[in-house]
Scaffold this motif. Structure first.
Motif, short mmCIF file in Angstrom:
data_model
loop_
_atom_site.label_atom_id
_atom_site.label_comp_id
_atom_site.label_asym_id
_atom_site.label_seq_id
_atom_site.Cartn_x
_atom_site.Cartn_y
_atom_site.Cartn_z
N UNK A 76 1.01 13.73 18.94
CA UNK A 76 0.46 12.37 19.02
C UNK A 76 -0.64 12.19 17.98
N UNK A 77 -0.78 10.96 17.50
CA UNK A 77 -1.86 10.66 16.55
C UNK A 77 -3.22 10.86 17.24
N UNK A 130 -9.93 2.05 13.30
CA UNK A 130 -8.50 2.12 13.58
C UNK A 130 -7.68 1.77 12.35
N UNK A 131 -8.08 0.71 11.66
CA UNK A 131 -7.30 0.25 10.51
C UNK A 131 -7.39 1.25 9.35
N UNK A 132 -8.61 1.55 8.94
CA UNK A 132 -8.75 2.43 7.78
C UNK A 132 -8.37 3.87 8.14
N UNK A 138 10.55 15.51 6.98
CA UNK A 138 10.05 14.22 7.47
C UNK A 138 11.22 13.24 7.52
N UNK A 144 0.81 -1.23 0.00
CA UNK A 144 0.00 0.00 0.00
C UNK A 144 0.84 1.27 0.00
N UNK A 148 -6.01 9.30 16.40
CA UNK A 148 -6.89 8.22 15.93
C UNK A 148 -7.87 7.76 17.01
N UNK A 185 5.52 10.41 9.54
CA UNK A 185 4.12 10.85 9.49
C UNK A 185 3.18 9.65 9.42
N UNK A 186 3.66 8.54 8.84
CA UNK A 186 2.87 7.30 8.80
C UNK A 186 3.03 6.52 10.10
N UNK A 201 -5.90 4.66 10.16
CA UNK A 201 -4.44 4.76 10.10
C UNK A 201 -3.96 4.80 8.65
N UNK A 238 3.55 7.35 13.12
CA UNK A 238 2.88 7.78 14.37
C UNK A 238 1.43 7.31 14.38
N UNK A 239 0.75 7.29 13.21
CA UNK A 239 -0.62 6.76 13.17
C UNK A 239 -0.61 5.24 13.21
N UNK A 295 -4.93 8.50 7.58
CA UNK A 295 -4.13 9.54 8.25
C UNK A 295 -2.64 9.38 7.91
N UNK A 296 -2.20 8.15 7.71
CA UNK A 296 -0.78 7.91 7.39
C UNK A 296 -0.48 8.04 5.91
N UNK A 297 -1.45 8.50 5.15
CA UNK A 297 -1.32 8.71 3.70
C UNK A 297 -0.79 7.46 2.98
N UNK A 298 -1.44 6.35 3.31
CA UNK A 298 -1.08 5.10 2.62
C UNK A 298 -2.07 4.87 1.46
N UNK A 299 -2.01 3.68 0.88
CA UNK A 299 -2.77 3.35 -0.33
C UNK A 299 -2.44 4.36 -1.44
N UNK A 300 -1.19 4.83 -1.41
CA UNK A 300 -0.71 5.74 -2.45
C UNK A 300 0.53 5.02 -2.98
N UNK A 319 -2.56 2.95 15.83
CA UNK A 319 -3.57 1.98 15.35
C UNK A 319 -3.21 0.57 15.82
#
Lengths: 446, 176
Positions: free
Chosen positions: B49-50, B110-112, B31, A196, B52, A203-204, B114, A206-207, B117-122, A211
């Motif tokens: 802190x996150x 929590x899963x989706x 970053x 993914x 979430x 930035x990833x 994260x 920390x979430x 918020x973590x800018x994944x699925x990119x 989670x």
């Protein structure tokens, strides 16, 4: 220490864990062939059952619940160690878990997949399994949510889903590692899609960390609730041998006990085959063995209380069930297998010397697996064979289809597990690195 | 055309020193990319802190309350059936499913959450164009400077990074 030393160590670690993904192993082809064949037979027998109906099984009144339910409870129990090791030990900050948690989580998923099959097949008409869920039905007959059976559907499907999310979230950094280290372009693409786009950005992270912690916190009550709900299938019924308030904690302890035994059964040969001796250390296996002993003692305590409650109730049916049907009934051999596997064999684990003997530990873990399957048979079948009215007593005999489906489910489970070992990093690489870094910092007094 | 500057360090401590030298996460565009989550880098960046947890809690409450309401609607309102003398609205019996659905929706949140918020699925990011960036998931610790962080860091940012111990410094185009 120079910076090059930890980098070299991390490269060695990555090569050890990712090696099977790139290179496979000599034993994979025969193992896949054998378990694949067993899985084909498994699905043929399932097809035969669906076409002909569950009359091809041995269960009949009074033992209307038999192998299918025994297998269901057995497999769902096996699935408990994964979440126990991953979630509960994570919350307690037990860093050693990182060497075994991926094995245990994968085992959980594949065990839950096996478990979920059996109640559906046991319906007789599995194509109506969706009636268990509150879909917008025109016939307006809804699931009876005051019965433990729809609780089961909710608990098992939630457990399977949350375990999958937890497993996948933990796997993301390692899928990124596989993507980035893959020698071929096609592998980079395939693992890249599943990773993914994980880039290890803070930035990833920390979430991600939050989670993971929250999912661990959410999975923890599931470990306790799922087998409590499964035990309610029995405890809510009035059958002698089932109707007891000890069932929920007794089932949960039994589940974790059997799951830990299965972890050892799979871990000991896999550790040797893949040369994971530096990652899954003797100390880690020793801790698993100690946990096996502790949970085994909880199960033994459950047996004692069960017997005490039966005697103390003064109920002839309860007393007959525990003191006559089980030790002297038609399937008494399974009762003694249960005692051997769950009570006697784990006592060897008191000795530190015996815990160090991996062969012995492997044999004990197998005996516990056999003992726990026998325990479920004792609870499910023996209780039904000897209910209140002696005129209604009858003996149960399984058919070849019952045995074939049981053996087939083991083959299917092992096939899925082999697939996991072959195609995914079987040790949580990023967590092991993190634990080693934290350990090195701790030793450095920083 | 915008640019990104990426610098690889040997360990988390060296990366943390560089992060501090360039102002930490207070500066937009700065970053760190690491193979595992480390406390030293986290502290140096000083990211908040996150957030979430409230989403997960909300998911849990909606799941549990929604399941309880559905149970009531189906078996107490639409089709009240007396089984074993239990009343149609039987809170104790409704709890297990409500609890399970609460956990399920909280886990989904929590899963989706994260992933979002973590800018994944990119699947593509400019950092993947950087030579040697594969080590960010293996054993390399990378500093990323872009946007304002890169503007503030100039001039001679490469020289400063090398002084801080960077073993490799690369510029890549940030525009997709």
């Amino acid at each position: 220490m120079t910076a090059a030393a930890p980098r070299a160590e991390e490269a060695r670690l990555a090569d050890a864990v990712l090696g099977p993904v790139w290179r496979g192993g000599r034993f994979f082809a025969p193992a896949f062939a054998l378990t694949g064949l067993g899985t084909i037979v498994f699905f043929l027998l399932i097809s035969y059952t669906v076409v002909r109906g569950i009359g091809v099984w041995g269960n009949n009144i009074p033992a209307a619940w038999a192998f299918a339910i025994v297998n269901f409870v057995f497999w769902i129990g096996i699935g408990h160690a994964g979440t126990f090791i991953s979630a509960i030990l994570y919350l307690f900050e037990q860093r050693w878990r990182s060497s075994v948690n991926r094995f245990a989580e994968a085992m959980t998923l594949f065990a839950v997949a096996q478990a979920a099959l059996f109640p559906v097949l046991h319906l007789g008409r599995p194509w109506f399994a969706y009636w268990l869920f509150p879909y917008p039905a025109t016939m307006a007959v809804w699931p009876q949510v005051k019965s433990p059976l729809p609780w089961d559907a909710a608990a098992v499907s939630t457990y399977g889903t949350v375990s999958l999310l937890f497993f996948y979230l933990g796997l993301l950094p390692d899928l990124a590692a596989v993507r980035d280290a893959a020698p071929e372009r096609w592998r980079r693409r395939v693992y890249g899609v599943f990773a993914l786009g994980f880039r290890g950005s803070e930035a990833t992270w920390r979430h991600y960390r939050r989670a993971y912690l929250l999912l661990a916190g959410l999975a923890t009550p599931l470990v306790l609730s799922v087998h409590s709900v499964v035990s309610s299938d029995f405890a809510v019924g009035l059958t002698p041998g089932w109707h007891s308030t000890i069932f929920p904690p007794y089932f949960v302890a039994g589940a974790i006990f059997s799951g830990l035994a299965m972890v050892l059964t799979l871990l000991i040969p896999a550790r040797r085959a893949f040369h994971f001796e530096d990652i899954v250390t003797r100390a880690d296996i020793d801790r698993c063995a100690k946990l096996l002993l502790v949970t085994g003692l909880c199960v033994d305590y459950g047996y004692l209380v069960e017997y005490f409650l039966a005697w103390y109730s003064g109920d002839p049916a309860e007393i007959g069930q525990f003191f006559d049907a089980r030790p002297r009934g038609p399937n008494a051999a399974l009762f003694y297998l249960m005692v051997l596997g769950n009570v006697l064999a784990p006592q060897a684990l008191w000795s530190a010397r015996l815990r160090k003997n991996l062969w012995l530990l492997f044999v004990i873990s197998l005996l516990v697996n056999v003992g726990m399957w026998s325990e479920r048979f004792v609870i499910v079948v023996m209780s039904l064979e000897r209910e209140f009215l002696s005129a209604a007593w009858a003996d149960y005999a399984p058919t070849y289809v019952d045995f074939g489906i049981l053996a087939g489910s083991f083959c299917c489970f092992l096939l899925l597990f082999l697939g996991f070992l072959r195609f995914l990093p079987s040790v949580a690489l990023s967590e092991v690195k993190e634990a080693r870094h934290a350990g090195a910092r701790g030793r450095g007094g920083e | 055309m915008t640019e990104l500057l990426l610098a690889e360090f040997d360990g988390p401590e060296a990366l943390a020193r560089a992060v501090r030298a360039f102002g930490g996460a207070r500066i937009p565009g700065l970053d760190a990319h690491t193979p595992y989550s480390t406390e030293v880098v986290r502290d140096a960046l000083g990211l908040p802190e996150s957030r979430l947890s409230p989403w997960v809690f909300g998911g849990g409450v909606i799941g549990a309350a929604g399941a309880y309401a559905l149970e009531w609607f189906l078996v107490a309102h639409l089709y009240p059936l007396n089984v074993g003398g239990r009343p149609p609205h039987f809170p104790l019996g409704f709890v297990p499913i409500a609890f399970e659905m609460g956990v399920l929706l909280a886990a989904f949140a929590g899963f989706f959450g994260s992933l979002a918020a973590g800018r994944l699925v990119k699947l593509w990011d400019p950092v993947f164009e950087c030579e040697g960036f594969e080590s960010a998931s293996q054993d390399g610790f990378w500093l990323r400077l872009g946007g304002e962080a890169l503007v503030r860091a100039a001039p001679d940012v490469e020289g400063r990074l090398r002084e801080l111990g960077a073993r490799r410094v690369q510029r890549v185009e940030a525009s997709a």
